[in-house]
Structures are given as C-alpha cells and as structure tokens.
Motif scaffolding. Structure first.
Motif, PDB file in Angstrom:
ATOM      1  N   LYS A  86      -4.741  -9.350  -6.724  1.00  0.00           N
ATOM      2  CA  LYS A  86      -4.749 -10.403  -6.483  1.00  0.00           C
ATOM      3  C   LYS A  86      -3.904 -11.711  -5.650  1.00  0.00           C
ATOM      4  O   LYS A  86      -4.034 -12.500  -4.792  1.00  0.00           O
ATOM      5  N   GLN A  88      -4.499 -13.783  -2.316  1.00  0.00           N
ATOM      6  CA  GLN A  88      -3.806 -14.986  -2.256  1.00  0.00           C
ATOM      7  C   GLN A  88      -2.951 -15.059  -0.969  1.00  0.00           C
ATOM      8  O   GLN A  88      -3.199 -15.919  -0.183  1.00  0.00           O
ATOM      9  N   TYR A 128      -8.055 -14.258  -8.970  1.00  0.00           N
ATOM     10  CA  TYR A 128      -6.684 -15.489  -7.811  1.00  0.00           C
ATOM     11  C   TYR A 128      -8.029 -16.623  -8.387  1.00  0.00           C
ATOM     12  O   TYR A 128      -6.557 -17.835  -8.508  1.00  0.00           O
TER      13      TYR A 128
END
Length: 314
Positions: free
Chosen positions: A139, A143, A174
């Motif tokens: 995640k 990002q 995320y």
C-alpha cells in the motif's frame, strides 16, 4: 532424581520449542516467499490469449517508470499514453503475477478514455523488495506511484485505481488507511481479511489444518517481516473510504471466496457498486466476461467519477 526430571523436562521443552519454531518458519516462508509465476510464462500466456498485442505495445506512446519506494527499493512500471488526456488509471496486479498481466486493462481503459499506469509490486517483475506482504508494504508503494503520477498532472485530471486480488486488497488498504486521494477505486476479487484468507488457503492446500498455524504465522510474520496479520484487513480499511468503489467478483471463485467482496461492499459507506459475475474462476472476471466487465466499469465511471459535462470515449 530431581535433576533427571528437570533434564527430561528441559529436553522435551526444547524439542517442542524447536518444532514450533520450525513450523512457524516453514509457514511464514511459504507466505512471504510465495512462488511467483515465471515472467516469460506470463508474457506468453497473455500473447496466446490475445490480451497482449505486441504491435500495439511497440507503437503506443509510453514512458518507463522507476519510482522510489518508501520501503527502500525501486518500483518499476510503465505509463501508457495512447490518448491526449490527463485522466489516468493505476492498475495493481495480483500475487505471483506482474505488470504484463495488467496490460489487458490498459486496453480496456483506453477504450473508456483513460491513459494507464501498470507497475510491478514489490518482489514481483522488475521491482525490488525481498518479501511479499499481501498489501501491508504494497500500500505504501501504491501511494508512492500515485504521488509520482499526480505530481505531473493538472488538477482537473481524473485518477482511478484498479486492483485485482492482492492488488485489490492493496487498493482498499491504501484508500482506507493512508489517504483517499484518487477519484475512484475498482476492487476486483479482494480478500476482506488476510488472516481468514490465509486460513482458508492453508487448510485447502497444505497439511496445516489447525488455527495454531495462523497464530504461529502471526507471531513469525511480526518477527520476520515487521507486521501483524490484523494490519492486512481491508474490512477495517473500507469503512474509511469516502470515494466511490466498484466491487467485482466471480461467484465460482474458490480461491478468494465471493462472500468477502460482498462483505466489503456492505461495509463501505457512501457511493459504491457491486458486480457479481456468474462465470469465471479467481481473477478471471474480465477474461471470462470481457464485454460485460467493460460495460460495468463504464456504467460505474459514468455514474460516479465523471463530471456532468464529461463523456466517456466510445
């Protein structure tokens, strides 16, 4: 006599401790070092299925990406730009796959008016990273990719994230635990809780039938890779997502059970849509139902992601 009892007790304790340690090591090794599909196999498979067009790939405008991960390695990807638009999709593949598996979605989103970024998750394809963490570290990589792409686009750009299987779980983690900055998300066959998915797979595919194996995995994952299983729970993250989410699953899927997606859909507040396909194995909803899948995505984007004056590419 007392010394002998203590010695025997110590020996038994040592043997049991050694067995437990070995079991925990074996279980977590199978998890974090899961065997990946060969890159050449994936490419040939996609070519044979006509989901990867070599001529199109060679001629399409594209940019090769090398993005620094906050986890300390490079994330490798490709930014496909077949259209004169800033609207962009980011596609996250499933475990054991690579970005070549995502090219089929590039063609789909091209038809819907989007350029697309595909990239390799950590320890997959050309990206760095030593372990697979099923969304925990992934995640942060998503990002980083999102930030890298949005920095080069104008404020009017519509940004979406599409995830498949582990990539879908990564997408939800995320959006629900780090930030919710994309305009919309598509989660195709995600798991709602990795510990439950892990137990399902261990009992189905290995000799480890006891919940003890999951408890051991939890401890050893923390020791070996730095996180608890409870940190990989999209069912918790999804309640924090405010942007629209399209949930997709095939009902015959016995790898990640469709009930997990149904659970996530029910937990999600705000704008959302659910599509359950009658046909298709795990992560095969698009491959098995291409036109219906495309129609579903078109309907979702038109309803939830576009402004009133925008229109989809036909």
């Amino acid at each position: 006599m007392k010394k002998r009892i203590i010695w025997i007790f110590g020996l038994i304790t040592g043997i049991v401790g050694g067995i437990v340690t070995l079991l925990g090591y074996l279980v977590t090794s199978r998890i974090i070092y899961i065997k990946k599909k060969d890159d050449d196999f994936i490419l040939e498979r996609e070519k044979k299925a006509l989901r990867y067009d070599e001529k199109w790939y060679e001629s399409v405008d594209k940019e090769h990406l090398s993005i620094s991960s906050p986890n300390g390695y490079l994330i490798k990807g490709i930014y496909f730009k077949p259209l004169q638009t800033t609207n962009t999709m980011i596609v996250c593949h499933g475990v054991t796959e690579n970005k070549v598996n995502s090219v089929k979605y590039v063609r789909l989103f091209e038809r819907l008016g989007f350029n697309t970024v595909v990239y390799d998750h950590r320890r997959h394809g050309e990206s760095g990273g030593k372990t697979t963490s099923y969304g925990y570290y992934e995640k942060f990589d998503l990002q980083a990719v999102l930030h890298s792409i949005t920095e080069r686009l104008n404020d009017d750009a519509i940004i979406g994230v599409h995830g498949e299987s582990m990539g879908a779980a990564t997408t939800l983690l995320y959006a629900g635990t780090l930030e919710d900055k994309a305009n919309f998300y598509i989660a195709d066959c995600p798991y709602s809780d990795f510990s439950e998915e892990l137990y399902h797979l261990l009992t189905k595919q290995t000799p480890f039938k006891s919940p003890l194996a999951i408890k051991l995995a939890n401890i050893f994952l923390r020791l070996r890779d730095g996180y608890w299983l409870k940190s990989i729970a999209p069912r918790t993250a999804v309640t924090n997502i405010e942007k629209p989410v399209l949930f997709i699953h095939s009902l015959p899927d016995d790898f990640i059970l469709p009930g997990m997606t149904i659970e996530l859909y029910r937990l999600k507040n705000g704008p959302k849509m659910l599509k359950l396909f009658e046909q298709g194995a795990h992560a095969q909803s698009f491959n098995t139902n291409p036109q219906e899948y495309e129609d579903t995505v078109r309907e979702f984007i038109k309803e939830y992601a576009l402004n009133k004056n925008d229109s989809l590419k036909v």
